[in-house]
Write an enzyme that holds these catalytic residues in place. Structure first.
Site, PDB file in Angstrom:
ATOM      1  N   LYS A  40       0.812  -1.231  -0.040  1.00 47.83           N
ATOM      2  CA  LYS A  40      -0.253   0.040   0.123  1.00 47.83           C
ATOM      3  C   LYS A  40       0.876   1.205   0.201  1.00 47.83           C
ATOM      4  O   LYS A  40       0.465   2.283  -0.602  1.00 47.83           O
ATOM      5  CB  LYS A  40      -1.105  -0.224   1.335  1.00 47.83           C
ATOM      6  CG  LYS A  40      -2.114  -1.246   1.225  1.00 47.83           C
ATOM      7  CD  LYS A  40      -3.072  -0.721   2.157  1.00 47.83           C
ATOM      8  CE  LYS A  40      -3.744  -2.092   2.618  1.00 47.83           C
ATOM      9  NZ  LYS A  40      -4.842  -2.436   2.186  1.00 47.83           N
ATOM     10  N   HIS A  97     -14.224  -2.987   9.010  1.00 44.99           N
ATOM     11  CA  HIS A  97     -13.584  -2.525   8.137  1.00 44.99           C
ATOM     12  C   HIS A  97     -13.788  -3.427   6.730  1.00 44.99           C
ATOM     13  O   HIS A  97     -12.914  -3.331   5.811  1.00 44.99           O
ATOM     14  CB  HIS A  97     -12.134  -1.972   8.032  1.00 44.99           C
ATOM     15  CG  HIS A  97     -11.987  -0.923   9.122  1.00 44.99           C
ATOM     16  ND1 HIS A  97     -12.561   0.330   8.917  1.00 44.99           N
ATOM     17  CD2 HIS A  97     -11.346  -0.864  10.435  1.00 44.99           C
ATOM     18  CE1 HIS A  97     -12.391   1.130   9.868  1.00 44.99           C
ATOM     19  NE2 HIS A  97     -11.478   0.461  10.653  1.00 44.99           N
ATOM     20  N   ARG A 115      -7.186  -7.795  -9.001  1.00 46.87           N
ATOM     21  CA  ARG A 115      -7.910  -9.155  -9.320  1.00 46.87           C
ATOM     22  C   ARG A 115      -9.298  -8.847  -9.476  1.00 46.87           C
ATOM     23  O   ARG A 115      -9.889  -7.610  -9.460  1.00 46.87           O
ATOM     24  CB  ARG A 115      -7.669  -9.964  -8.243  1.00 46.87           C
ATOM     25  CG  ARG A 115      -8.325  -9.185  -6.824  1.00 46.87           C
ATOM     26  CD  ARG A 115      -8.347 -10.094  -5.573  1.00 46.87           C
ATOM     27  NE  ARG A 115      -8.261  -9.205  -4.559  1.00 46.87           N
ATOM     28  CZ  ARG A 115      -9.466  -8.639  -3.771  1.00 46.87           C
ATOM     29  NH1 ARG A 115     -10.739  -9.003  -4.411  1.00 46.87           N
ATOM     30  NH2 ARG A 115      -9.102  -8.090  -2.596  1.00 46.87           N
TER      31      ARG A 115
HETATM   32  P1  ADP Z   1     -13.045  -7.230  -2.472  1.00 45.61           P
HETATM   33  O1  ADP Z   1     -12.708  -8.407  -3.444  1.00 45.61           O
HETATM   34  O2  ADP Z   1     -14.303  -6.425  -2.704  1.00 45.61           O
HETATM   35  O3  ADP Z   1     -11.879  -6.507  -2.310  1.00 45.61           O
HETATM   36  P2  ADP Z   1     -12.786  -8.421   0.342  1.00 45.61           P
HETATM   37  O4  ADP Z   1     -11.632  -7.672   0.174  1.00 45.61           O
HETATM   38  O5  ADP Z   1     -13.799  -8.371   1.240  1.00 45.61           O
HETATM   39  O6  ADP Z   1     -13.439  -8.202  -1.317  1.00 45.61           O
HETATM   40  O7  ADP Z   1     -12.647  -9.967   0.058  1.00 45.61           O
HETATM   41  C1  ADP Z   1     -11.525 -10.610  -0.616  1.00 45.61           C
HETATM   42  C2  ADP Z   1     -10.669 -11.130   0.424  1.00 45.61           C
HETATM   43  O8  ADP Z   1     -11.604 -11.956   1.071  1.00 45.61           O
HETATM   44  C3  ADP Z   1      -9.781 -12.173  -0.115  1.00 45.61           C
HETATM   45  O9  ADP Z   1      -8.433 -11.273   0.018  1.00 45.61           O
HETATM   46  C4  ADP Z   1      -9.704 -13.020   0.993  1.00 45.61           C
HETATM   47  O10 ADP Z   1      -8.815 -12.813   1.977  1.00 45.61           O
HETATM   48  C5  ADP Z   1     -10.959 -12.946   1.509  1.00 45.61           C
HETATM   49  N1  ADP Z   1     -11.995 -14.158   0.888  1.00 45.61           N
HETATM   50  C6  ADP Z   1     -13.487 -13.897   0.589  1.00 45.61           C
HETATM   51  N2  ADP Z   1     -13.951 -15.005   0.093  1.00 45.61           N
HETATM   52  C7  ADP Z   1     -12.975 -15.796  -0.006  1.00 45.61           C
HETATM   53  C8  ADP Z   1     -13.015 -17.249  -0.663  1.00 45.61           C
HETATM   54  N3  ADP Z   1     -13.882 -17.764  -1.060  1.00 45.61           N
HETATM   55  N4  ADP Z   1     -11.701 -17.856  -0.821  1.00 45.61           N
HETATM   56  C9  ADP Z   1     -10.712 -17.125  -0.401  1.00 45.61           C
HETATM   57  N5  ADP Z   1     -10.698 -16.179   0.102  1.00 45.61           N
HETATM   58  C10 ADP Z   1     -11.667 -15.263   0.388  1.00 45.61           C
HETATM   59  P1  ADP Z   2      -7.914  -3.614   2.978  1.00 44.55           P
HETATM   60  O1  ADP Z   2      -6.786  -3.996   2.245  1.00 44.55           O
HETATM   61  O2  ADP Z   2      -8.363  -4.437   4.243  1.00 44.55           O
HETATM   62  O3  ADP Z   2      -9.343  -3.616   1.826  1.00 44.55           O
HETATM   63  P2  ADP Z   2      -8.115  -0.991   2.751  1.00 44.55           P
HETATM   64  O4  ADP Z   2      -7.130   0.012   2.892  1.00 44.55           O
HETATM   65  O5  ADP Z   2      -8.915  -1.075   1.429  1.00 44.55           O
HETATM   66  O6  ADP Z   2      -7.803  -2.243   3.408  1.00 44.55           O
HETATM   67  O7  ADP Z   2      -9.309  -0.310   3.800  1.00 44.55           O
HETATM   68  C1  ADP Z   2     -10.270  -1.058   3.986  1.00 44.55           C
HETATM   69  C2  ADP Z   2     -11.500  -0.174   4.818  1.00 44.55           C
HETATM   70  O8  ADP Z   2     -10.922   0.604   5.966  1.00 44.55           O
HETATM   71  C3  ADP Z   2     -12.084   1.004   3.693  1.00 44.55           C
HETATM   72  O9  ADP Z   2     -12.998   0.420   3.259  1.00 44.55           O
HETATM   73  C4  ADP Z   2     -12.619   1.913   4.992  1.00 44.55           C
HETATM   74  O10 ADP Z   2     -13.702   1.564   5.326  1.00 44.55           O
HETATM   75  C5  ADP Z   2     -11.283   1.808   5.966  1.00 44.55           C
HETATM   76  N1  ADP Z   2     -10.361   2.868   5.703  1.00 44.55           N
HETATM   77  C6  ADP Z   2      -9.380   2.721   5.071  1.00 44.55           C
HETATM   78  N2  ADP Z   2      -8.495   4.054   5.096  1.00 44.55           N
HETATM   79  C7  ADP Z   2      -9.258   4.765   5.706  1.00 44.55           C
HETATM   80  C8  ADP Z   2      -9.113   6.216   6.036  1.00 44.55           C
HETATM   81  N3  ADP Z   2      -7.982   6.813   5.996  1.00 44.55           N
HETATM   82  N4  ADP Z   2     -10.001   6.905   7.033  1.00 44.55           N
HETATM   83  C9  ADP Z   2     -10.964   6.055   7.380  1.00 44.55           C
HETATM   84  N5  ADP Z   2     -11.393   4.846   7.095  1.00 44.55           N
HETATM   85  C10 ADP Z   2     -10.479   4.199   6.111  1.00 44.55           C
HETATM   86 MG    MG Z   3      -9.482  -2.592   0.470  1.00 48.85          MG
END
Ligand code: ADP
Ligand code: ADP
Ligand code: MG
Length: 660
Positions: free
Chosen positions: A116, A235, A291
Site C-alpha cells: 500500500k 472495515h 484481481r
Molecule cells: P473485495 O474483493 O471486494 O476487496 P474483500 O477484500 O472483502 O472483497 O474480500 C476479498 C478477500 O476476502 C480476499 O482477499 C480473501 O482474503 C477473502 N475471501 C473472501 N472469500 C474468499 C474465498 N471464497 N476464498 C478465499 N478468500 C476469500
Molecule cells: P483492505 O486491504 O483491508 O481492503 P483498505 O485500505 O482498502 O484495506 O481499507 C479497508 C477499509 O478501511 C476501507 O474500506 C475503509 O472503510 C477503511 N479505511 C481505510 N482507510 C481509511 C481512512 N484513511 N479513513 C477512514 N477509513 C479508512
Molecule cells: Mg481494500
C-alpha cells in the site's frame, strides 16, 4: 481462445468462473482440498484434481501443487479467483514458467500494488489524489509519531502489506500512538510476515467508492463505473452497490479518469479495482486490488457484461470488447454478502453444518452466487461466506425491494448468519435515502442489533402441528393422523404443552379438533389453526384470517420454523402433562379417546381435587392422563386396568363436594 481453464480457488467464485467457462465452451478443472471432496465447485467442474489437506497453506495456497494439478489435467489457463493466490506475483510467474496462461495482470503490476505504501508513492507521481498521510520507508516509531502529529488526529495505522482489515488501528489521541503502533505492527507481522506500516488521516464519515477498471495489452483502459461499498463491518464490506447513490456524472467521470490513470501508471492488464475513500466531495486513493473483486456482480448487473469472459479474452491477447463510449449502464444493483457469522458477537465466524439451506428463486431481478449446498460444512479453514445475493432493478428503490424480498426467502439452519442484520439494514430509513458511510452499522447499532421478531401465532401453530404429527404411532401402521383423530372430541378436551420459542418458554393449551385443525390458547388469546402439508417440509397454516406457507424442520427435539423470512427455534417441553377433561357434566368422567386403561389412580371413597390424576389411557403408544374436573369424592370406578375402552366410555364418577 484456450480450451481449458483450471480454477485455483473454491466456493462461490470457483462456481461462478466455471459457469462462464462452460458458456464459452471451455473445459473447466476444479482443484480441491481434502475438506472439499464433496464441494459444489468440484461437482460443477468438468474435472477435479485433489491438491492436499484442508489447511489452505497446504492446498489452495500451495503454488507447486496447483501448478502440478494444471499439468496433470492438461489445463491451458489458470484463473486464481479472489483471495488465495490471486494477488501473488510469484504465482503469476510460476504459471508463466509452466507455460500456463495466468488470468490476471502482469506480475509486475501485482507487485507494484502489493505494498500500500509503494502504491501510494506511485499514485502520487501519477497525479492521483491521496489521503493525507505518511507512506515513507522510515519506520522509526519516533518518526511515525511525529508524522501522525503533522497529519492530525485521529489517524489510521495500516499495514502496508495489509488486506482484510488486518494490521489496521485507529488512533484518536497522541498518548495512544505508541501502543497502537506496536499492536498494528504485531498483527501485520503475524498476518503478512511484514510489519511495515503507513499512517493516514482517519476520515470519520467516509464512503468507500471504487472504480472497476479493465485494460488490455494494447493500452486501452476503460472504467466500468463505480461501486459504493460503504456498508462495512470490521472495515470489511458486506453490502455493495452500483452506481454509487447521489454521485454526479461529473464526479463519476473524474473518479473514472483517476482510476484509469492509476492503471496506466503500472501498465495494467485485465480486471482491477481502484479503491477510493470519499468524504465531503473529495476522494482519495486507498489501494488497488489487482484481481476480480468479490462484488463484481453489481457491475455486471448494470452493464450487462460478463467480467470473467472479459478476463479470458484479455488474457489471450484480445482487445477489450468495448470502448469507453460503448459501455452503458442501466438501472441499479445491490449485493449483500451472506456470511456464517454472528453479528451479536462482533461478527465472529460461525462454523457448523448447513442442515438446511434454501435460496430464493433467481429471476431477472435476483442473482445468487453461492458455492455451498445443503449438508455442507462451514469449516474453520476457509472464508465463511455462504452466498452473495444481488438484486437489480431500473432504480435503487426497486433494487432494495427485490433485495428485501429475496432476503426473506433465504432459509439457513445450522450456522449463525447475518441474514437478519442484512434485512434490517436494507429496510433502514437511512439506507433508503442512501445516507451511507462506513460508520453506518455502528451508528445504527441499536436498531440493527435488535432482537428478532417474536414467534407469531402462525409459528406456534406450525410447531404444535408438527409436534402432534410426530407423536409416536403404535402397532397400527396407519399414519400419525391417527393420534389426532383419536383426539376428536365433542367436549372441551385439551392438552397443556410447554412451548419454548427462541429460548422463551410459555404454556400453551391445545384443543384438538380434527386431523388438521386445532385451537390453542397462547397467552390468553384463543387461536383456531388449520394446517395442511403442501410439501415434505412445507405447510400451509391458517390462523385467524391469515394464511401463510411456512417451512417446518425437525432436528432432534428442535422444531425449526421459517415464517415471514425469520427463523424460529421451537421446542415442545413436558409433552405428556396432558389433561383430558370430563366432557359431560355431573361428575362423570368419560374417556376422550378409545384406548387401553393403563393405570387407575383412585378408588371409591377417595377425595380428589381438580386436576388430580384419575386414569391413564394409552392410545397409539401415547399416554393420556384423565384428571378430575373438580374436587369431590370418587363414587365409582367403572373401568379396570388393561381394559380397552371406547371413545366416550364412562370411567369414574365423582360426587361434587358439598359447599358450606
Ligand atoms: P473485495 O474483493 O471486494 O476487496 P474483500 O477484500 O472483502 O472483497 O474480500 C476479498 C478477500 O476476502 C480476499 O482477499 C480473501 O482474503 C477473502 N475471501 C473472501 N472469500 C474468499 C474465498 N471464497 N476464498 C478465499 N478468500 C476469500
Ligand atoms: P483492505 O486491504 O483491508 O481492503 P483498505 O485500505 O482498502 O484495506 O481499507 C479497508 C477499509 O478501511 C476501507 O474500506 C475503509 O472503510 C477503511 N479505511 C481505510 N482507510 C481509511 C481512512 N484513511 N479513513 C477512514 N477509513 C479508512
Ligand atoms: Mg481494500
Amino acid at each position: 481462445m484456450f480450451d481449458s481453464v483450471l480454477i485455483a480457488n473454491r466456493g462461490e467464485i470457483a462456481c461462478r468462473i466455471i459457469r462462464t467457462a462452460r458458456r464459452m465452451g471451455l473445459r473447466s478443472i476444479a482443484v480441491f482440498s481434502e475438506a472439499d471432496r464433496d464441494a459444489a465447485h468440484v461437482a460443477l467442474a468438468d474435472q477435479a484434481v485433489a491438491i492436499g489437506p484442508a489447511p489452505a497453506a497446504e492446498s489452495y495456497l500451495a503454488i507447486e501443487r496447483i501448478i502440478g494439478a494444471a499439468r496433470a489435467s492438461g489445463a491451458t489457463a489458470v484463473h486464481p479467483g479472489y483471495g488465495f493466490l490471486s494477488e501473488n506475483a510469484a504465482f503469476a510467474e510460476a504459471c508463466a514458467a509452466a507455460g500456463l496462461i495466468f488470468i490476471g495482470p502482469p506480475a509486475a503490476a501485482i507487485r507494484a500494488m502489493g505494498s500500500k505504501s509503494a502504491a501510494k508513492a506511485l499514485m502520487a507521481r501519477a497525479g492521483v489524489p491521496l489521503v493525507p498521510g505518511y507512506h515513507g520507508d522510515d519506520q522509526d516509531p519516533v518518526r511515525l509519531e511525529a508524522e501522525a502529529a503533522v497529519i492530525g488526529y485521529p489517524v489510521l495505522i495500516k499495514a502496508s502489506a495489509g488486506g482484510g482489515g488486518k494490521g489496521m488501528r485507529i488512533v484518536t489521541a497522541p498518548a495512544d500512538f505508541a501502543a497502537f503502533l506496536a499492536l498494528a505492527k504485531g498483527e501485520a507481522r503475524a498476518a503478512f510476515g511484514d510489519d511495515h506500516v503507513l499512517i493516514e488521516k482517519y476520515l470519520t464519515r467516509p464512503r468507500h467508492i471504487e472504480i472497476q477498471v479493465f485494460a488490455d495489452r494494447f493500452g486501452n483502459v476503460v472504467s466500468l463505473f463505480e461501486r459504493d461499498c460503504s456498508i462495512q463491518r470490521r472495515h470489511q464490506k458486506i453490502i455493495e452497490e452500483a452506481p454509487a447513490p447521489l454521485m454526479s456524472e461529473a464526479q463519476r467521470l473524474t473518479m473514472g479518469e483517476a482510476a484509469c490513470a492509476a492503471a496506466r501508471a503500472i501498465d495494467y492488464v485485465g480486471a482491477g479495482t481502484v479503491e477510493f475513500i470519499a468524504e465531503g466531495g473529495e476522494f482519495h486513493f486507498m489501494e488497488m486490488n489487482t484481481r476480480l473483486q468479490v462484488e463484481h456482480p453489481v457491475t455486471e448487473m448494470i452493464t450487462g457484461l460478463d467480467l470473467v469472459e472479459w478476463q479470458f479474452r484479455v488474457a489471450v491477447g484480445e482487445a477489450l470488447p468495448l470502448t469507453q463510449n460503448e459501455i452503458e449502464r442501466v438501472g441499479h444493483a445491490i449485493e449483500v454478502r451472506i456470511y456464517a457469522e454472528d453479528p451479536a458477537r462482533d461478527f465472529a465466524p460461525s462454523t457448523g453444518t448447513l442442515h438446511h439451506l434454501r435460496l430464493p428463486e433467481p429471476s431477472r431481478h435476483v442473482r445468487i452466487d453461492s458455492g455451498v449446498r445443503e449438508g455442507d460444512a462451514v469449516s474453520v479453514h476457509y472464508d465463511p461466506m455462504i452466498a452473495k445475493l444481488i438484486a437489480w432493478d431500473t432504480d435503487r428503490d426497486g433494487a432494495i425491494r427485490h433485495l428485501a424480498q429475496a432476503l426473506a426467502g433465504f432459509e439457513i439452519d445450522g450456522v449463525r448468519n447475518n441474514i437478519g442484520l442484512l434485512r434490517r439494514i436494507v429496510t433502514e430509513a437511512d439506507f433508503a435515502v442512501a445516507d451511507l458511510d462506513t460508520g453506518f452499522i455502528a451508528r445504527h447499532e441499536a436498531a440493527l442489533m435488535a432482537a428478532a421478531p417474536q414467534a407469531s401465532a402462525v409459528v406456534y401453530a406450525a410447531a404444535i402441528d408438527r409436534w402432534l404429527r410426530d407423536l409416536p404411532v403404535s402397532g397400527d401402521p396407519a399414519s400419525p393422523w391417527n393420534v389426532r383423530t383419536a383426539w376428536r372430541l365433542n367436549g372441551e378436551a385439551f392438552q397443556d404443552l410447554m412451548v419454548e420459542a427462541d429460548g422463551a418458554a410459555c404454556s400453551v393449551r391445545v384443543y384438538p379438533r380434527s386431523e388438521c385443525a386445532f385451537g390453542f390458547d397462547l397467552e390468553g388469546h384463543i387461536h383456531q389453526a388449520n394446517v395442511t402439508a403442501v410439501a415434505p417440509d412445507r405447510v400451509r397454516v391458517m390462523v385467524g384470517g391469515e394464511v401463510v406457507t411456512v417451512t417446518v424442520l425437525r432436528r432432534e427435539d428442535l422444531i425449526v420454523v421459517f415464517a415471514h423470512g425469520h427463523r424460529h427455534a421451537m421446542r415442545v417441553i413436558d409433552p405428556f402433562a396432558a389433561r383430558g377433561e370430563a366432557a359431560a357434566g355431573g361428575g362423570r368422567v368419560v374417556t376422550t379417546m378409545p384406548g387401553r386403561v393403563m393405570a387407575i389412580g383412585v378408588a371409591p371413597g377417595d377425595i380428589v381435587a381438580a386436576g388430580d390424576l384419575l386414569v391413564t389411557i394409552e392410545a397409539m403408544k401415547v399416554q393420556f392422563r384423565m384428571t378430575a374436573p373438580g374436587g369431590g369424592v370418587v363414587r365409582q370406578v367403572l373401568c379396570s386396568v388393561g381394559e380397552l375402552v371406547e371413545d366416550g366410555a364412562e370411567l369414574v364418577t365423582i360426587e361434587a363436594e358439598e359447599r358450606a
